[in-house]
Design a protein around this motif. Sequence first.
Motif, PDB file in Angstrom:
ATOM      1  N   MET A 196      51.054  60.166  55.277  1.00 23.92           N
ATOM      2  CA  MET A 196      52.408  60.419  55.771  1.00 23.92           C
ATOM      3  C   MET A 196      52.566  61.900  56.091  1.00 23.92           C
ATOM      4  O   MET A 196      52.702  62.723  55.194  1.00 23.92           O
ATOM      5  CB  MET A 196      53.433  60.010  54.704  1.00 23.92           C
ATOM      6  CG  MET A 196      53.351  58.546  54.315  1.00 23.92           C
ATOM      7  SD  MET A 196      53.787  57.435  55.666  1.00 23.92           S
ATOM      8  CE  MET A 196      55.574  57.498  55.532  1.00 23.92           C
TER       9      MET A 196
ATOM     10  N   LYS B 191      47.943  58.342  45.598  1.00 24.39           N
ATOM     11  CA  LYS B 191      48.727  59.321  44.840  1.00 24.39           C
ATOM     12  C   LYS B 191      49.586  58.588  43.824  1.00 24.39           C
ATOM     13  O   LYS B 191      50.113  57.532  44.150  1.00 24.39           O
ATOM     14  CB  LYS B 191      49.659  60.101  45.764  1.00 24.39           C
ATOM     15  CG  LYS B 191      48.996  61.048  46.726  1.00 24.39           C
ATOM     16  CD  LYS B 191      50.124  61.677  47.541  1.00 24.39           C
ATOM     17  CE  LYS B 191      49.590  62.413  48.736  1.00 24.39           C
ATOM     18  NZ  LYS B 191      50.690  62.848  49.622  1.00 24.39           N
TER      19      LYS B 191
ATOM     20  N   GLU C  94      47.969  68.203  54.436  1.00 25.53           N
ATOM     21  CA  GLU C  94      48.991  67.730  53.495  1.00 25.53           C
ATOM     22  C   GLU C  94      50.260  68.529  53.730  1.00 25.53           C
ATOM     23  O   GLU C  94      50.219  69.753  53.769  1.00 25.53           O
ATOM     24  CB  GLU C  94      48.456  67.920  52.065  1.00 25.53           C
ATOM     25  CG  GLU C  94      49.466  67.755  50.952  1.00 25.53           C
ATOM     26  CD  GLU C  94      50.052  66.355  50.889  1.00 25.53           C
ATOM     27  OE1 GLU C  94      51.214  66.191  51.304  1.00 25.53           O
ATOM     28  OE2 GLU C  94      49.347  65.436  50.438  1.00 25.53           O
TER      29      GLU C  94
ATOM     30  N   GLU D 299      53.023  68.420  51.788  1.00 25.41           N
ATOM     31  CA  GLU D 299      53.686  68.871  50.559  1.00 25.41           C
ATOM     32  C   GLU D 299      52.960  70.091  50.006  1.00 25.41           C
ATOM     33  O   GLU D 299      51.797  70.008  49.587  1.00 25.41           O
ATOM     34  CB  GLU D 299      53.692  67.753  49.526  1.00 25.41           C
ATOM     35  CG  GLU D 299      54.754  66.711  49.828  1.00 25.41           C
ATOM     36  CD  GLU D 299      54.572  65.465  48.982  1.00 25.41           C
ATOM     37  OE1 GLU D 299      54.846  65.537  47.778  1.00 25.41           O
ATOM     38  OE2 GLU D 299      54.123  64.441  49.542  1.00 25.41           O
TER      39      GLU D 299
ATOM     40  N   ASP E  32      46.343  63.384  54.441  1.00 25.82           N
ATOM     41  CA  ASP E  32      47.514  62.679  53.940  1.00 25.82           C
ATOM     42  C   ASP E  32      47.951  61.669  54.996  1.00 25.82           C
ATOM     43  O   ASP E  32      47.920  61.956  56.191  1.00 25.82           O
ATOM     44  CB  ASP E  32      48.628  63.692  53.650  1.00 25.82           C
ATOM     45  CG  ASP E  32      49.844  63.038  53.025  1.00 25.82           C
ATOM     46  OD1 ASP E  32      49.677  62.023  52.329  1.00 25.82           O
ATOM     47  OD2 ASP E  32      50.960  63.556  53.233  1.00 25.82           O
TER      48      ASP E  32
HETATM   49 CA    CA Z   1      53.037  63.571  53.118  1.00 27.97          CA
END
Ligand code: CA
Length: 230
Positions: A57, A105, A11, A13, A55
């Motif tokens: 993206m 999400k 991930e 973020e 994730d």
């Molecule tokens: Ca992402």
Amino acid sequence: MEQKAHILVVEDEQKIRSALRDFLEFHGFKVTEAVDGLEAERVVAKKGFDLILLDLMLPKISGEQLCTKWRRDGLQTPVIMLTAKGQQKEKVMGLNIGADDYITKPFSLEELLARIKTVLRRTDPARAVGQTFKFADLDVDIAALKVKRGGQEIEITRREAAIIQYFAANPNRVISREELYKEVWDETMSDLGTRTTDMHIAKLRSKIEKNSAEPQIIKTVRGAGYKYET
Ligand code: CA
């Protein structure tokens, strides 16, 4: 002592990544983090994980590309995709590229935990490659595609092995043909699917049941499907 399941969290973020780590560690998992696709690729090549939270993206290499590549390379580690709202198309793709499940999400951590547990339970026998496990009175060796009863060895096909694995991972529960077809063939049910599952069950029974006219291992539940009782 049971070993902690090791989860890789991929991930980019930071906030989400840290929250996932805290939550998963609190629930007894061992956690490794990767901040982008490249790092994920590097750690997966080095270590064995029990599950990957991926994730979709990601910078550098997308989650989708990664998962496709891993499956092409034969990596069997279960993958749960983290997708954002509105990525409906990607969601479907997530499953077609070999992800075991996906979650949108923003998700609740409790829901994620439930998904993780389900996926780990479902894939557990698959991870026991090279080892045997018990299925009724049989010893199943998935890697060798063999089942043994006493001194007798019976060869099974890859598909039959997948069927056994699925029943072994889901004992004492009625499994519909739809579910079996979706899980083992990875296809949506059709008339062909009904025939295909029935034919495979019949063939498998002829190999593993003492009397396939009265199956005791994979039982028929009339109008509902099949059941493996332990
Ligand atoms: Ca992402």
